[in-house]
Write a protein that holds these residues in place. Sequence first.
Motif, short mmCIF file in Angstrom:
data_model
loop_
_atom_site.label_atom_id
_atom_site.label_comp_id
_atom_site.label_asym_id
_atom_site.label_seq_id
_atom_site.Cartn_x
_atom_site.Cartn_y
_atom_site.Cartn_z
N GLY A 165 0.75 -1.21 0.06
CA GLY A 165 -0.02 0.00 -0.13
C GLY A 165 0.88 1.25 0.03
O GLY A 165 2.07 1.23 -0.49
N THR A 190 3.94 -0.17 2.49
CA THR A 190 3.52 -0.99 3.28
C THR A 190 2.50 -1.91 3.39
O THR A 190 1.61 -1.51 2.42
N GLU A 203 -0.46 -4.52 3.10
CA GLU A 203 -1.71 -4.46 3.71
C GLU A 203 -2.48 -5.65 3.48
O GLU A 203 -1.90 -6.38 2.42
N ARG A 204 -3.36 -6.13 4.04
CA ARG A 204 -4.00 -7.33 4.19
C ARG A 204 -5.28 -7.26 3.59
O ARG A 204 -6.02 -6.33 3.77
N ARG A 205 -5.83 -7.84 2.50
CA ARG A 205 -7.11 -7.89 1.86
C ARG A 205 -7.92 -9.05 1.94
O ARG A 205 -7.41 -10.36 1.47
N ASP A 220 -4.18 -1.69 -7.65
CA ASP A 220 -3.40 -2.46 -6.35
C ASP A 220 -2.26 -3.22 -6.69
O ASP A 220 -2.13 -3.65 -7.78
N PRO A 239 1.37 -7.88 7.44
CA PRO A 239 0.68 -6.50 7.38
C PRO A 239 1.32 -5.67 8.39
O PRO A 239 1.81 -5.97 9.56
#
Length: 401
Positions: free
Chosen positions: A330, A334, A336-338, A360, A372
Amino acid sequence: MQPFLVTMRTTLLAVVSGLLLAGCQEQKQSPGAAAPPPPPQISVIAVQPQRVLLTTQLPGRSSAYRVAEIRPQVNGLIQKRMFVEGANVKAGDVLYQIDPASFQAALNNAEAALGRSEANLPAARSRAERYRELLVEKAVSQQDYDDAAAALKKAEADVQYWKAALETARINLAYTRITAPISGRIGRSSVTEGAIVTAYQPVALAIIQQLDPIYVDVPLSTTDLMRMKRSLKNGRLRGTGKTMEAVTLILDNGSSYAHEGTLQFRDVTVDPTTGSVIQRVVFPNPNGLLLPGMFVRAVMREGVAEKAILIPQQSISRDPKGHPVALVAGAGDTVERRMLTLDRAIDDQWLVSDGLAAGDRLIVEGIQKVRPGTVVAAVPYDDGEETKGTTPAAATAGTTN
């Protein structure tokens, strides 16, 4: 004594301070030992929507385009079988000959009876006309005229009766020649010469099947049917045009059938035992490769997804509950978890219906090294393949998540 203790304390403090100062200076002189570690390097791909043709691979079974069960329409003795078992026959070809002797005799009898009735008709008509004239002059009684008129009607009725009997005799005589109602391939014969057959018997003498073209019946579950209708209704799929009716076939040995079929109709009745509806597809079969009763797999077209998101399967992991999860790089690199919603597997990719957006940066390699919140060094992912073009990909239905 006290001055001595004070002097000793002062000396010790000076020594300790000097040692600490020397240690700090030594640390400053070795900068590599205190430098922070570099961020872990990961490979990412930029998520880009693409145009994908979605298909579903379903089992099916072939069936003849037309089937005719050959049965006799009169009773009699089979004199001759006039076809070769397994051969192709044409509509109108004679298949069996039933002994016509009794039927020819019935025809001759009807012809003779009709001739006799027609011979009696003129005399009855003349008598009735003459009595009508004499009745006006009161030369005959009313009863005599009524009898003559009734005799005339009886003679006319006899003529009509024997005409009908003659036509019936002709039809029955024609039925002794059992002909093929359709063109196609005929199977084995259930009778031989000398067999006694009866009209409309339950056992067919032979069966003719038209194999070109040929049907393939494909069951579709109501769950998949409702899913397809929802996708078309909410605009996720576009299924207009004749191209959506095209169907390809995969044979039991894994090879593709050379000819493309056309979806003819989808049944409106659900089979209560299987919870599915039948889709009937018509395929050309010029070489007779497809035979009735064969199991095949039909690739049905669902529609076109104009903005489908496809990602490599290796980029997906599962949480403890089994839900699909992906990591993206992100803002500020950094992690990020989706949480994702997967539609189906397409070769080595997943079709994502929710959880990712265009642009993305999906982490494909190095997932095990990050979590994350980790700051990473992102580099483009190189799978060693050339960039795919804009031609719609053919997507076969897989497991829905």
